[in-house]
Design a protein around this motif. Structure first.
Motif, PDB file in Angstrom:
ATOM      1  N   ARG A  15       0.883  -1.126   0.083  1.00 33.13           N
ATOM      2  CA  ARG A  15      -0.053  -0.085  -0.015  1.00 33.13           C
ATOM      3  C   ARG A  15       0.873   1.203  -0.114  1.00 33.13           C
ATOM      4  O   ARG A  15       0.636   2.422  -0.776  1.00 33.13           O
ATOM      5  N   GLU A  16       1.920   1.260   0.605  1.00 24.37           N
ATOM      6  CA  GLU A  16       2.751   2.235   0.879  1.00 24.37           C
ATOM      7  C   GLU A  16       3.565   2.708  -0.501  1.00 24.37           C
ATOM      8  O   GLU A  16       3.728   3.831  -0.830  1.00 24.37           O
ATOM      9  N   LEU A  17       4.294   1.527  -1.040  1.00 21.39           N
ATOM     10  CA  LEU A  17       4.566   1.677  -2.490  1.00 21.39           C
ATOM     11  C   LEU A  17       3.556   2.201  -3.304  1.00 21.39           C
ATOM     12  O   LEU A  17       4.086   3.093  -4.096  1.00 21.39           O
ATOM     13  N   SER A  19       0.955   3.794  -2.964  1.00 24.27           N
ATOM     14  CA  SER A  19       0.365   5.531  -2.796  1.00 24.27           C
ATOM     15  C   SER A  19       1.570   6.575  -3.104  1.00 24.27           C
ATOM     16  O   SER A  19       1.353   7.532  -3.742  1.00 24.27           O
ATOM     17  N   ASP A  20       2.945   5.887  -2.825  1.00 25.09           N
ATOM     18  CA  ASP A  20       4.090   6.960  -3.220  1.00 25.09           C
ATOM     19  C   ASP A  20       4.224   6.821  -4.661  1.00 25.09           C
ATOM     20  O   ASP A  20       4.647   7.723  -5.276  1.00 25.09           O
ATOM     21  N   GLU A  22       1.769   6.573  -6.917  1.00 28.91           N
ATOM     22  CA  GLU A  22       0.887   7.499  -7.512  1.00 28.91           C
ATOM     23  C   GLU A  22       1.248   8.807  -7.556  1.00 28.91           C
ATOM     24  O   GLU A  22       0.719   9.545  -8.264  1.00 28.91           O
ATOM     25  N   LEU A  23       1.589   9.154  -6.250  1.00 28.33           N
ATOM     26  CA  LEU A  23       2.210  10.555  -5.960  1.00 28.33           C
ATOM     27  C   LEU A  23       3.212  10.997  -7.001  1.00 28.33           C
ATOM     28  O   LEU A  23       2.945  12.193  -7.428  1.00 28.33           O
ATOM     29  N   GLU A  24       3.949  10.314  -7.221  1.00 21.15           N
ATOM     30  CA  GLU A  24       5.087  10.391  -8.323  1.00 21.15           C
ATOM     31  C   GLU A  24       4.661  10.618  -9.578  1.00 21.15           C
ATOM     32  O   GLU A  24       4.952  11.396 -10.204  1.00 21.15           O
ATOM     33  N   GLU A  26       1.682  11.551 -10.216  1.00 19.28           N
ATOM     34  CA  GLU A  26       1.048  12.938 -10.305  1.00 19.28           C
ATOM     35  C   GLU A  26       1.768  14.102 -10.543  1.00 19.28           C
ATOM     36  O   GLU A  26       1.496  15.015 -11.307  1.00 19.28           O
ATOM     37  N   GLU A  27       2.913  13.932  -9.698  1.00 19.36           N
ATOM     38  CA  GLU A  27       3.885  15.137  -9.802  1.00 19.36           C
ATOM     39  C   GLU A  27       4.416  15.142 -11.240  1.00 19.36           C
ATOM     40  O   GLU A  27       4.550  16.155 -11.652  1.00 19.36           O
ATOM     41  N   PHE A  46      11.157   5.321  -9.877  1.00 19.50           N
ATOM     42  CA  PHE A  46      10.941   4.678  -8.642  1.00 19.50           C
ATOM     43  C   PHE A  46      11.852   3.336  -8.594  1.00 19.50           C
ATOM     44  O   PHE A  46      12.221   2.919  -7.497  1.00 19.50           O
TER      45      PHE A  46
END
Lengths: 869, 118
Positions: A15-17, A19-20, A22-24, A26-27, A46
């Motif tokens: 989950r952590e991976l 979510s991070d 997805e953030l990447e 988005e950025e 990543f």
């Protein structure tokens, strides 16, 4: 980190991976990269998520379970790389563990498990004691009269019950042959005293146990299955025992084997025995079981009974055979008494074997560790923790022990299966099972072995002088001295233990040989024996019985090939059984309450000739039926014991209320193998008082050929009369040495096994030493050392621990032999021949184990050896 | 056993731990933020390898230097796993900092020796 949390942690990490990531993404998108591109860019930035997950797992795996698993994988790999070593080590462990588990199971089943009776600790076996002041009469069977007195007067036992072993003939029905069975007479309250219920049907009642009641019988589970097809309809049916009708009232549980494992029927005693027997004070024939009242100790119980006995004795001073006291033993001890000592000796032997196995594996590991020294030193230099290396070593030992243990358990299983077949006569053989406790014991043994051999092996390379080791290893000057010493000490211990086992085995073997070759005082070759019992119902008078014996012997002697035939109540090797008291008429009278006693047998006139018992003086019975009732023949030791320095012929014995004249003196015989001859008095069979006995036939041809013809003669004379125990004299004696032969076989097996193990140990260690010293030897040879010199040196090096071990072992055997004294016959625990034979065998094996590696070393090509560096 | 193994594994890992701890001194952050922060601060000199970032974070957590908690990010409507420095972590940061300083000075002395005084 616990392993069960790992799954949860993994989901969390994912989950952590995600979510991070997805953030990447988005950025990236915000930075102007479009759709798909953004995703790939994010992934690129990543890295591979699976890889990240794996690497993160590696962080968690600092958990003990994963580290164990890693050790496991590593040791498996190591063991696979050296299959020869692994196989030997596992086999060695399997033998050690297997033998141990098997014997532990036996000891537990036979000695440690409580009897399957209700509150078994309160059950005791009771005896009469102290009549004649010799040790054979301290645990004497009880007379019916004394039992009655005890039962009436005692205050210590909540119940007293009585039993007697007998044999009965079970008549055939529906075409079945008649059969002689081992049976027991029980007083009606025996099963209640033991606290046992029949599996089927009902127990005896007091009403069943009287001369006027109808006959009732309980069947053993085995007999019910075998002879009656396990049909429950057998209840209330009538069967014929010794030609009298008995109604089957129940079937006992399969495990019930009191008073002994071969008992197949139980009938009420007062129904079968004449009243005179049950009230007689001097006819000792019953086993008595008592249940102590709560709070009463065994000693108090015995004191109580002894008082009663003393009182009864004083009231019958005219009868010398009324005992003065009582004694008791726990019932368990009575049942397993014979087997206890040998079992413990065997258990010690197996522990020895297990220790040898462990030493051997440790030794092999130490030797291998020495060979792997360079590898280990490099690993230590690279930061391989000492604990890590040690835990690897332990894991390796655990793997070996576990594999050995599993194999050993199979081995134990097979052994026990064999044992329960081979020793069905042994008390409580049915309670021997592999169960949870045994399984736990096995696991314990495996752990212990792993710990023991593992610790030795681990400490052997625990020194941390890494540089020194590397330095040394690079020059191949043998593995450190300390290690070599350890190896030699291990080897020495191993040899020592082997010597102890071998000496034990040797002593038993020699004792067994002595036993088998002991002179019984009669012919043992070419003689066959058969048991016969005439049921009272059909042979009620002495004349009828004497007539039967006459006719039978006449027809048997007429068979072609029969050299001689005779009949006696008991033949040599069949036991002590019957004795009787007497007074010598011509001697001054003994004080009141005192008497002489001797074994008592009845025989027909030609018995002595048939058995080859020499008539030393006088004559045998004259064969005039019934006229010989007042004649007696005595044995040589009878004459020398009771008529020292005088002529016994023509003197009179007062026996059974009448006088008998001594007409002959015959040679001594032994009533059991391994026993010294005792005085015997023979009465004439022609008097017809006996209804059971043994027919003996001697033939120069194969005596076994007469088994069938004789059985045919008997069945022609009486269709319902079974012949049992058809045994050659050798088989009969073999039966009485069965315990010894069994123990000997096992101990010899253990001894040989340990010899093999010790040889493997010597060979393995010598080979490693040789392999390690390759360079050194190469240099020596290159410098001009003679090959013979090299070989001699190697041989001496190997032999030194073996010789030390031999000395230690022989010394220890002196102590160990003392433990075995009771098992030995006519030899001392310190038997020079056995010790010499063991020493010679061991030295021979040691020389062989050393000479091969030594020879290999002396053949070394110096150039090759040096180049290998 | 663990300590020894770690000292051995190399400079970078130890350094990474220190960098993470230092980053968290500013306040709680999630993995992505930590990575980005280190990258930005070093002017992209240290390219953050996520392959070592996450194992490092979990290792620090195992040792009790950081704790983690799922929280909704203030700027985005989504939950992230936030790491926060513990007291133990603060102390560790001091230790590592001083070790690093000594190490850097030692290396510097060898590489750029101060001319011996006459």
């Amino acid at each position: 980190m616990r392993w069960w949390q790992i799954k949860k942690r993994d989901a969390d990490l994912e989950r952590e991976l995600r979510s991070d990531l997805e953030l990447e993404e988005e950025e990236q998108r915000e930075g102007g990269v479009s759709g798909e591109e953004a995703r790939y860019a994010a992934l690129r930035a990543f890295g591979n998520p699976t890889l990240i997950r794996d690497q993160t797992h590696a962080v968690w795996s600092w958990s003990w379970i994963e580290s164990l698993a890693r050790d496991l994988r590593f040791s498996l790999r190591t063991l696979r790389r050296t299959p020869g070593f692994t196989i030997i080590a596992i086999l060695v462990m399997a033998l050690g563990i297997g033998a141990n588990v098997a014997l532990f199971t036996v000891v537990r089943g036979v000695l440690l498990k409580p009897l399957p009776f209700h509150d078994p600790d309160r059950l005791v076996m009771l005896y009469e004691a102290g009549a004649l002041g010799d040790d054979t009469t301290d645990t004497n069977v009880v007379s019916g009269g004394m039992y009655a007195e005890w039962k009436k007067e005692n205050r210590s036992y909540s119940s007293l019950a009585l039993a007697q072993d007998i044999r009965v003939g079970l008549s055939g029905s529906n075409g079945q042959l008649p059969e002689k069975l081992k049976s027991a007479l029980f007083s009606w309250d025996m099963l209640r005293t033991l606290g046992v219920q029949p599996a089927l049907g009902r127990d005896f009642t007091q009403a069943d146990d009287s001369p006027t009641a109808n006959g009732t019988v309980l069947l053993s589970w085995g007999l019910w299955k075998r002879r009656f097809g396990g049909d429950p309809a057998i209840l209330n049916q009538t069967i014929e025992l010794d030609a009298a009708p008995y109604t089957v009232i129940g079937v006992m549980p399969a495990w019930f084997d009191f008073p002994d494992p071969s008992t197949q029927l139980w009938t009420p005693v007062y129904h079968d025995k004449p009243e005179a027997t049950m009230t007689s004070l001097n006819n000792h024939m019953f086993r008595v079981v008592g249940r102590l009242k709560p709070g009463v100790s065994a000693a108090q119980g015995v004191a109580d009974l002894s008082l009663i006995s003393q009182r009864t004795h004083n009231a019958h001073l005219d009868d010398p055979f009324v005992f003065r006291g009582a004694s008791s033993r726990p019932l368990l001890e009575h049942l397993v008494g014979e087997i206890k000592k040998p079992l413990y000796v065997l258990l010690e032997a197996t522990c020895c074997l297990l220790l040898i196995a462990c030493l051997n594996v440790a030794n092999l590991l130490v030797a291998r560790a020495a060979a792997r020294r360079k590898e280990l030193a490099i690993r230590t230099a690279l930061g391989g923790g000492w604990l890590r290396l040690m835990s690897e070593r332990m894991m390796e030992c655990l793997m070996l022990s576990a594999a050995g243990g599993v194999l050993g358990l199979l081995l134990a299983f097979a052994t026990l299966h064999w044992l329960s077949q081979a020793r069905h006569d042994m008390s409580r053989v049915d309670s021997i099972h592999i169960d949870g406790v045994v399984a736990a014991f096995t696991v314990g043994v495996i752990m212990l072995c792993a710990l023991f051999s593992g610790l030795i092996a681990a400490f052997s390379n625990s020194d941390r002088h890494i540089l020194g080791a590397l330095h040394e290893a690079s020059r191949s000057v043998g593995g450190g001295n300390a290690r070599a010493t350890l190896r030699k000490v291990l080897l020495m211990l191993e040899v020592g233990l082997t010597v102890i086992l071998l000496v034990g085995a040797g002593l038993l073997l020699k004792s067994y040989e002595r036993l088998r070759s002991a002179d019984m005082g009669c012919i043992t070759q070419g003689v066959i024996t058969m048991h016969l019992g005439l049921p009272d119902a059909r042979y009620a008078t002495p004349a009828q019985r004497a007539n039967f014996y006459d006719t039978l012997l006449e027809r048997v002697r007429a068979l072609p090939g029969v050299d001689a035939a005779g009949f006696a109540t008991l033949v040599p090797g069949q036991g002590y059984e019957v004795d009787s008291t007497f007074n010598i008429v011509e001697h001054p009278p003994l004080p009141q309450g005192r008497g002489l006693y001797a074994l008592s047998r009845s025989a027909d006139p030609k018995y002595f000739g048939a058995m080859g018992i020499p008539i030393l003086r006088g004559r045998t019975f004259d064969g005039k039926r019934l006229a010989t009732a007042n004649e007696v023949i005595i044995s040589q030791s009878f004459a020398s014991q009771y008529f020292p320095g005088e002529d016994s012929l023509g003197k009179h014995l007062h026996v059974h209320g009448q006088n008998a004249v001594i007409v002959g003196i015959v040679g001594d015989t032994r009533y059991a193998i391994g026993e010294t001859p005792r005085p015997v008095q023979y009465f004439s069979l022609d008097a017809g008082v006996e209804n059971v006995g043994t027919l003996v036939i001697r033939s120069s041809h194969d005596p076994e050929q007469f088994a069938l013809p004789v059985q045919r003669i008997v069945s022609e004379m009486d269709r319902d009369l079974p012949v049992s125990d058809v045994l050659t004299m050798n088989q009969l004696l073999g039966k009485s040495t069965q315990d010894q032969s069994f123990n000997t076989t096992l101990l010899v097996a253990f001894g040989s096994l340990s010899l093999v193990l010790a040889a493997v140990g010597l060979f393995g260690v010598m080979s490693y030493i040789g392999a390690q010293r390759t360079t050194e030897i190469g240099i020596r040879i290159a410098l001009g050392a003679q090959r013979e010199q090299v070989m001699r040196k190697m041989l001496l090096d190997g032999m030194r621990p073996a010789v030390f071990g031999l000395v230690v072992g022989l010394t220890a055997s002196l102590a160990a032999g003392r433990l075995m004294r009771d098992l030995l016959y006519q030899i001392k625990p310190l038997d020079p021949a056995v010790f010499a034979a063991v020493a010679a065998t061991l030295l021979a094996v040691a020389v062989f184990a050393c000479i091969v590696p030594a020879w290999r070393a002396s053949r070394l090509d110096p150039m090759k050896a040096l180049r290998a560096e | 056993m663990a300590k020894r193994a770690q000292q051995r594994v190399g400079l970078l890992q130890g350094t990474l731990d220190m960098l993470i701890l230092r980053t968290l001194l500013h306040g709680p952050a999630h993995g992505h933020q930590i990575g980005k922060h280190i990258q930005r601060t070093t002017n992209e000199f240290l390219q953050m390898q996520h392959g070592s970032l996450y194992p490092a974070l979990h290792r620090l957590e195992e040792r009790g230097w950081v704790v983690s908690k799922w929280e909704t990010a203030p700027d985005r409507n989504r939950e992230f796993k936030y790491y926060r420095l513990t007291d133990k972590g603060r102390k560790q940061l001091l230790v590592e900092e001083s070790q690093w300083k000594q190490m850097a000075e030692a290396v510097a002395r060898v590489m750029w020796p101060v001319p011996e005084e006459a």
